[in-house]
Design an enzyme around this catalytic site. Structure first.
Site, PDB file in Angstrom:
ATOM      1  N   GLN A 193      44.853  38.487  39.427  1.00  0.00           N
ATOM      2  CA  GLN A 193      44.743  39.864  38.966  1.00  0.00           C
ATOM      3  C   GLN A 193      45.826  40.513  39.320  1.00  0.00           C
ATOM      4  OE1 GLN A 193      42.725  40.166  36.311  1.00  0.00           O
ATOM      5  NE2 GLN A 193      41.297  38.286  36.762  1.00  0.00           N
ATOM      6  N   HIS A 217      36.607  35.349  44.186  1.00  0.00           N
ATOM      7  CA  HIS A 217      36.506  34.329  42.818  1.00  0.00           C
ATOM      8  C   HIS A 217      35.961  33.140  43.499  1.00  0.00           C
ATOM      9  CE1 HIS A 217      37.698  31.910  39.405  1.00  0.00           C
ATOM     10  NE2 HIS A 217      37.728  33.126  38.914  1.00  0.00           N
ATOM     11  N   LYS A 259      47.399  34.452  32.602  1.00  0.00           N
ATOM     12  CA  LYS A 259      46.941  35.655  32.885  1.00  0.00           C
ATOM     13  C   LYS A 259      47.930  36.790  32.388  1.00  0.00           C
ATOM     14  CE  LYS A 259      43.091  34.762  35.685  1.00  0.00           C
ATOM     15  NZ  LYS A 259      41.843  34.738  34.980  1.00  0.00           N
ATOM     16  N   CYS A 270      32.492  34.011  37.699  1.00  0.00           N
ATOM     17  CA  CYS A 270      33.024  33.169  38.963  1.00  0.00           C
ATOM     18  C   CYS A 270      32.935  33.911  40.113  1.00  0.00           C
ATOM     19  CB  CYS A 270      34.542  32.704  38.603  1.00  0.00           C
ATOM     20  SG  CYS A 270      34.640  31.741  37.004  1.00  0.00           S
ATOM     21  N   ASP A 305      44.921  35.518  46.902  1.00  0.00           N
ATOM     22  CA  ASP A 305      44.824  35.245  45.538  1.00  0.00           C
ATOM     23  C   ASP A 305      45.348  36.374  44.509  1.00  0.00           C
ATOM     24  OD1 ASP A 305      43.616  35.107  42.920  1.00  0.00           O
ATOM     25  OD2 ASP A 305      41.590  34.269  43.741  1.00  0.00           O
TER      26      ASP A 305
END
Ligand code: PLP
Length: 427
Positions: free
Chosen positions: A205, A125, A228, A385, A202
């Site tokens: 998700q 991202h 999220k 993104c 990261d």
């Protein structure tokens, strides 16, 4: 703990899912961007705005004590959720972007020099690319990229070739927001650690779809956003290994992150407050407690099995139905793209989450999204993104559908029927 026995009962906790858009029942398939909020989170936010609304850590009065208890309680909840060793490891930020910027700025000021290198994954991202580029520009360092294969998986052979003594940090996606494949982060960490290189994951998700145990994963940093995973917008987390956080200089200066201040010199507060300058978004952060408790309750007992069965059905169905559409390219199918490949263990590296990105010949993604919206179906389109990943696949846009445990198989069917209608209208 919440007791839910069916997907319908889960849905019942989310007021926003019951609404109509353009007169049609909402089918919300943009969960990769943000989740809807369960009643327990809405109630906590209301309760704090109506009651425990005072600045945290600052005042000797009841309201401030109450707000601080909720804020620090959420930190403990986060610690348990990701199995971090101590509260000192948990820094509250405004989201994944802020967490990665914190590390890119602070870690790199201390550890990155001219000629050094940073490795990022090719499915990153923008928030796992740009902060590192900014740090590299300041230091005279450069970025190296783990290539993404045609099936969406990383080229691990190439990664091994990139690792060397110039590399100061590796920063990778746990799960790409475009491809939805669980990446082999543990393997990356093992290789990097063998060279003494720390790894940031990261988890924007990953935290939503995988059980994350930072000690078991052995990552040095894990970044995620609260919004999220059911918490209020403006909440986020950076998990950091304590030895590294201790060595890193503060990111921002201001209130709450200091020990003593004179015009000549300032000393800093101990972790985690050293990295939490200014008034935090204390209500959003506090909402991480009910949000993560809610997420936890979906991962245990019978309901976890119900969700897994529904997600498996959705994944198999979407793969098949999307590929049946003439001119449809589905990106990053991972193991499902390889003839005869063995399915990985559910949730293990290589497995697919219920997230699909695709293009259909003769239909602009934005046109498809607008038509689907009029049918009540919310999907995501554009660069997502991830411009370098789009370039890797030779496109400038994709359509993405992403599911959470509150989405049903019937919604997947409704999406496919609506997509067929939209394609007929555009061709
Ligand atoms: N990383 C990934 C994989 C994401 O999906 C996102 C958001 O979509 C981000 C980082 C940035 O998250 P945020 O905008 O919440 O900071």
């Amino acid at each position: 703990m919440y007791s839910m026995n069916s997907i319908d009962e889960i849905r019942g906790q989310f007021p926003a899912l019951g609404q109509k858009v353009w007169g049609k029942p909402l089918v919300y398939l943009d969960n990769g961007a943000t989740s809807q909020k369960p009643q327990c989170v809405i109630d906590l936010v209301d309760k704090m705005h109506c009651g425990a609304n005072a600045n945290v850590h600052r005042a000797m009065h009841k309201l401030s004590d109450d707000a601080t208890a909720l804020y620090e309680g959420a930190r403990e909840k986060v610690r348990q959720f990701i199995n971090a060793p101590a509260r000192e490891n948990i820094i509250f930020t405004s989201g994944t972007t802020a967490s990665i910027n914190l590390v890119a700025s602070s870690f790199c000021r201390r550890f990155l020099g001219e000629g050094d290198e940073i490795i990022v994954s090719g499915d990153s991202h923008h928030s796992n690319i740009v902060p590192w580029q900014m740090a590299c520009e300041a230091a005279g360092a450069s970025i190296k990229v783990i290539p993404v294969l045609e099936n969406g998986m990383w080229d691990m052979e190439a990664f091994r070739g990139l690792v060397g003594n110039k590399v100061k940090i590796v920063a990778v996606e746990h799960i790409s927001n475009v491809l939805g494949i669980v990446n082999p982060v543990k393997e990356v960490i093992e290789v990097a650690h063998a060279h003494g290189i720390p790894v940031l994951v990261d988890g924007a998700q990953g935290i939503v779809h995988c059980k994350v145990d930072v000690q078991e994963m052995d990552c040095d940093f894990y970044a995620f956003s609260g919004h999220k995973i059911y918490a209020a917008t403006g909440s986020g987390v950076l998990y950091g290994r304590q030895e590294l956080l201790e060595k890193m200089p503060p990111y921002m200066g201001g209130g709450d992150m200091v020990d003593t201040v004179t015009f000549g010199k300032t000393t800093y507060a101990p972790l985690p407050l050293k990295f939490e300058a200014g008034t935090p978004n204390f209500i959003a952060q506090a909402s991480l407690a009910p949000a993560l408790e809610f997420a936890q309750s979906l991962r245990e007992g019978e309901i976890a099995r119900v969700i897994e069965a529904e997600e498996r059905k959705i994944i198999a169905y979407l793969k098949e139905e999307l590929q049946k559409i003439e001119g449809c390219t589905v990106y990053g199918l991972g193991w499902m793209q390889q003839e005869g490949a063995q399915e990985p263990v559910w949730g293990a590296p290589g497995s697919k989450i219920p997230l699909f990105s695709f293009n259909i010949e003769g239909c602009f993604p934005s046109d498809l999204a607008q038509l689907l919206d009029k049918m009540g179906v919310a999907v995501r389109t554009g660069l997502m993104c991830c411009e370098p990943l789009m370039t890797r696949f030779g496109v400038t846009s994709m359509v993405r559908v992403s599911f959470l445990p509150y989405n049903t198989f019937a919604e997947a069917e409704h999406f496919i029927t609506s997509l067929h209608r939209a394609v007929r209208m555009l061709r």
